[in-house]
Design a protein around this motif. Structure first.
Motif, PDB file in Angstrom:
ATOM      1  N   ALA A  28       1.005  -1.010   0.404  1.00  0.00           N
ATOM      2  CA  ALA A  28       0.113  -0.051   0.093  1.00  0.00           C
ATOM      3  C   ALA A  28       0.898   1.229   0.243  1.00  0.00           C
ATOM      4  O   ALA A  28       0.615   2.325  -0.567  1.00  0.00           O
ATOM      5  N   ASP A 148      -9.146  -7.874  -5.756  1.00  0.00           N
ATOM      6  CA  ASP A 148      -8.483  -8.613  -4.973  1.00  0.00           C
ATOM      7  C   ASP A 148      -9.355 -10.280  -4.708  1.00  0.00           C
ATOM      8  O   ASP A 148     -10.472 -10.255  -4.902  1.00  0.00           O
ATOM      9  N   LEU A 155      -8.450  -3.160  -5.300  1.00  0.00           N
ATOM     10  CA  LEU A 155      -7.609  -1.306  -4.824  1.00  0.00           C
ATOM     11  C   LEU A 155      -7.216  -1.288  -6.276  1.00  0.00           C
ATOM     12  O   LEU A 155      -5.834  -1.691  -6.881  1.00  0.00           O
ATOM     13  N   ARG A 157      -3.033   1.788  -6.106  1.00  0.00           N
ATOM     14  CA  ARG A 157      -2.137   2.448  -5.789  1.00  0.00           C
ATOM     15  C   ARG A 157      -1.716   3.220  -6.914  1.00  0.00           C
ATOM     16  O   ARG A 157      -1.405   2.898  -8.093  1.00  0.00           O
ATOM     17  N   ALA A 194      -9.789   2.300  -2.402  1.00  0.00           N
ATOM     18  CA  ALA A 194     -10.297   0.529  -2.774  1.00  0.00           C
ATOM     19  C   ALA A 194     -12.063   1.412  -2.707  1.00  0.00           C
ATOM     20  O   ALA A 194     -12.646   1.972  -3.091  1.00  0.00           O
ATOM     21  N   LEU A 211     -10.806  -2.299   4.910  1.00  0.00           N
ATOM     22  CA  LEU A 211      -9.564  -2.182   3.823  1.00  0.00           C
ATOM     23  C   LEU A 211      -8.274  -1.663   3.754  1.00  0.00           C
ATOM     24  O   LEU A 211      -7.328  -2.269   4.165  1.00  0.00           O
ATOM     25  N   LEU A 212      -9.000  -0.428   4.352  1.00  0.00           N
ATOM     26  CA  LEU A 212      -7.845   0.778   4.018  1.00  0.00           C
ATOM     27  C   LEU A 212      -7.204   0.737   4.869  1.00  0.00           C
ATOM     28  O   LEU A 212      -5.734   1.447   5.142  1.00  0.00           O
ATOM     29  N   ASP A 215      -4.513  -4.673   8.118  1.00  0.00           N
ATOM     30  CA  ASP A 215      -3.936  -5.348   6.933  1.00  0.00           C
ATOM     31  C   ASP A 215      -3.989  -5.440   5.400  1.00  0.00           C
ATOM     32  O   ASP A 215      -4.572  -6.375   5.501  1.00  0.00           O
ATOM     33  N   THR A 216      -3.725  -4.542   4.846  1.00  0.00           N
ATOM     34  CA  THR A 216      -4.058  -4.261   3.362  1.00  0.00           C
ATOM     35  C   THR A 216      -2.737  -5.468   2.407  1.00  0.00           C
ATOM     36  O   THR A 216      -2.681  -5.741   1.913  1.00  0.00           O
ATOM     37  N   ASP A 217      -1.323  -5.396   3.248  1.00  0.00           N
ATOM     38  CA  ASP A 217      -0.360  -5.824   3.143  1.00  0.00           C
ATOM     39  C   ASP A 217      -0.790  -7.414   3.006  1.00  0.00           C
ATOM     40  O   ASP A 217      -0.133  -8.473   1.925  1.00  0.00           O
ATOM     41  N   VAL A 219      -4.121  -8.840   3.209  1.00  0.00           N
ATOM     42  CA  VAL A 219      -5.102  -8.851   2.313  1.00  0.00           C
ATOM     43  C   VAL A 219      -4.244  -9.351   0.054  1.00  0.00           C
ATOM     44  O   VAL A 219      -4.915  -9.907  -0.103  1.00  0.00           O
TER      45      VAL A 219
END
Length: 676
Positions: A28, A148, A155, A157, A194, A211-212, A215-217, A219
């Motif tokens: 993220a 996802d 998602l 970035r 997201a 979600l944001l 723990d996005t990592d 996911v």
């Protein structure tokens, strides 16, 4: 007996494959890479190398969604296009379905400050992630997008350099556009977003916020783990790199667009079974949740009125019976027969039985029905084929299940008295007095050949070839889907030359481009990614490698001679068998077959000369015991059941290499993607 979906054949993909996994830490926060970065040149994993080789690259992002890169998880599909006259990158978020009445995709724009001078991107199939770069008069923006696998969210970035900044904007919605809910965090030079196309705005916002801020990592890593394990179920390496890449793109497409809800069972691609991915489709979900009974359209497909009834699905196809039977052919799961297939077939057969009438010849005939894309006709071959298949399969299913049914005598009477197909010198006709004249994109009158795989009587192979040749000789109205269907028909006939001709036309490997696939390997004549996916072409390719008929397990039945080296692993054959094999220097060197049922095995291995055969059990480190076999013809032998074990057949004197490996490329092949 086969333990069914839950234990063996349909084990769901999870993390924890024991493989070294690329870290998803700080996804993220970190800056996205440039398109096509991270080529695994040092990777020794043949699966990763093969899937990465199939990546798609665009030097310019297209405006047309039909040619754009796409991502998805079976519930959401996202596509990226240029918009606002080239001033923005637009994210289109939609469902994967095929319903024309569905609203238009939700829209969200990534708008740079400067004027874009170039927008490029690359779709990494291995992780199902798109990476792109926008070059502008003010600087640049790099971005990554994924859908996802385990949640209803897209998602994205994005990071800016130079004088650029990251800014998102949603075009004004209207009553025809799907509602898009989105949240983002971060500053102007780096943002994480997201989005979802859900139904409850408050619920959607809460899920996206969690979600944001969570723990996005984790996911991201779970998403990547799923995709890595998914691709490792089966392996295909071909010297024709264009077709090898098409295969891996087809595997990607299955996971992106196949809707697992039971109500979509009638649309489940047949490719799910031979590729070993039935668990991601609606058949597995139907076994978990029970059959879907919402087939109100069955009463609208009225024989006797033809196309005047409107474009309605045939009851047999709408019931999902074909997908259920195809799943059973590959797994022999009895629950499919008893819990799903028998009730679906009974409803469809009982419905159609009321429209059959006895002619002066004593046979049962059909009133006027519509052969899709062709004509209104009595004794329509399309309908007769489906009714004949349904009633004979229903009788067989009831017998296999072992239950008595008071309607059995009625069904047997229908099967015995149903009129044969009308034929002439061109082959099987559309119906009574109507031959297949002119050019038709899809041969509905050849449904009995595929997917029903029916034997039409004496000389059926010659009749099938003549019927196929007549339809395929007139291609004026053909589109991409026509070439895919033609390839699958030719493959089912064992005609490698014809199948490859159609596949090469479809992939643009030949001289003609009309009807070829778009840069994203989808049909150009269809809007929905689901309807645009050429799954018939993927099925045809696999049938060249492992036969899909009801006879012997047939390995390399229609591999062209110039494919000197071929390596396959984990491909499925009817009867509950999993096949590994290698072809080297123009000869089949060895074949391994793992049995998941107690069915005796007849194997057409195609190995020349003397052979040796062993059977090993689960966990055996050696070759096991010598197999008892009976040679039944050139390159063919019969073996006792090997349920839970593995049969290995090798050419005498060959030291087989069972490792999965790449094969030498016979050509550079087409790189999918394009300039937009």
């Amino acid at each position: 007996m086969n333990a069914g979906f839950g234990r063996r054949t349909f084990i769901r993909t999870t993390a924890g494959t024991g493989l070294a996994a690329a870290s998803g830490s700080a996804w993220a926060a970190e800056k996205p890479g440039t398109p096509a970065a991270g080529v695994p040149e040092n990777s020794t994993d043949p699966y990763e190398r093969a899937v990465w080789d199939a990546r798609m690259e665009w030097a310019r992002l297209p405006e047309d969604p039909r040619t754009a890169p796409y991502l998805g998880n079976g519930r959401l599909v996202a596509r990226l296009v240029t918009a606002r006259g080239g001033r923005a990158v637009r994210l289109l978020v939609d469902g994967p379905g095929t319903r024309p009445a569905d609203p238009l995709p939700g829209r969200l724009d990534l708008v740079p400050l400067g004027t874009p001078t170039g927008i490029s991107c690359a779709l990494d199939l291995w992780h199902a992630e798109l990476t792109g770069r926008i070059s502008t008069t003010r600087g640049s923006i790099t971005f990554s997008v994924l859908v996802d696998r385990h949640g209803p969210a897209v998602l994205l970035r994005a990071s800016a350099e130079g004088g650029e900044r990251v800014s998102f904007d949603a075009p004004p919605p209207d009553d025809r556009t799907r509602q898009l809910t989105w949240l983002h965090q971060g500053g102007g030079t780096h943002q994480l977003l997201a989005a979802t196309a859900g139904t409850g705005r408050g619920t959607d916002e809460a899920a996206l916020r969690a979600l944001l801020t969570g723990d996005t990592d984790a996911v991201i890593e779970r998403h990547r783990d799923w995709w890595r394990a998914y691709y490792r179920r089966a392996y295909v390496a071909l010297p024709d790199r264009t077709l090898q890449r098409l295969h891996w793109i087809q595997m990607y497409g299955l996971a992106v667009v196949v809707d697992a809800e039971p109500e979509r069972i009638g649309h489940a691609p047949a490719l799910l079974a031979p590729s070993g991915h039935l668990d991601i489709g609606p058949v597995a979900r139907a076994l978990e949740q029970g059959p879907h009974h919402g087939h109100g359209h069955l009463t609208s497909a009225l024989p006797g009125v033809g196309s005047k009834a409107g474009r309605t699905e045939h009851p047999v196809r709408a019931s999902g019976a074909l997908a259920l039977w195809e799943a059973h052919r590959y797994t022999l799961d009895r629950r499919l027969l008893a819990e799903l297939l028998r009730p679906a077939l009974r409803r469809a057969v009982d419905y159609y039985a009321g429209f059959l009438y006895a002619g002066v010849d004593g046979l049962l005939h059909l009133p006027v029905t519509y052969s899709p894309g062709q004509a209104d006709v009595t004794d329509c071959t399309y309908d007769l084929a489906l009714v004949r298949w349904a009633v004979t399969t229903l009788i067989d299913t009831v017998r296999r299940v072992g239950d008595d049914d008071p309607r059995m005598a009625d069904w047997q009477d229908i099967a015995a008295r149903l009129t044969p197909y009308h034929k002439d010198d061109t082959g099987v006709m559309v119906g009574a007095g109507v031959r297949a004249s002119g050019s038709h994109p899809l041969p509905s009158h050849l449904l009995w050949m595929l997917p029903l795989r029916e034997r039409a009587g004496e000389g059926d192979q010659e009749l099938a070839r003549r019927s196929f040749a007549h339809w395929s000789s007139r291609r004026e109205a053909w589109h991409g889907g026509s070439y895919a269907v033609a390839a699958s028909l030719a493959a089912a006939l064992g005609d490698a030359r014809q199948a490859l001709e159609m596949l090469h036309h479809l992939t643009g490997s030949g001289t003609a481009t009309e009807g070829a696939l778009a840069p994203n390997a989808l049909y150009t004549h269809a809007d929905s990614p689901f309807t645009a996916a050429p799954f018939e072409a993927g099925q045809a390719l696999l049938e060249l490698l492992v036969g899909a008929g009801s006879g012997p397990v047939d390995v390399f039945p229609a591999v062209p001679e110039d494919w000197r080296d071929v390596r396959i692993a984990g491909l499925r054959a009817p009867g509950g068998f999993v096949v590994d094999a290698a072809r080297q220097e123009g000869r089949t060197r060895w074949v391994r077959v793992r049995g998941e049922s107690d069915r005796p095995l007849t194997l057409r291995h195609g190995i020349e000369g003397d052979i040796e055969a062993w059977v090993s059990g689960p966990g055996d480190t050696g070759p096991g015991r010598r197999a008892e076999m009976r040679r039944t013809g050139p390159g063919t032998a019969s073996f006792r059941p090997v349920e839970g074990g593995t049969l290995t057949v090798v050419r005498r004197g060959v030291d087989p290499d069972f490792d999965v490996y790449d094969v030498p490329a016979g050509n550079g092949g087409r790189r999918w993607g394009g300039s937009g």
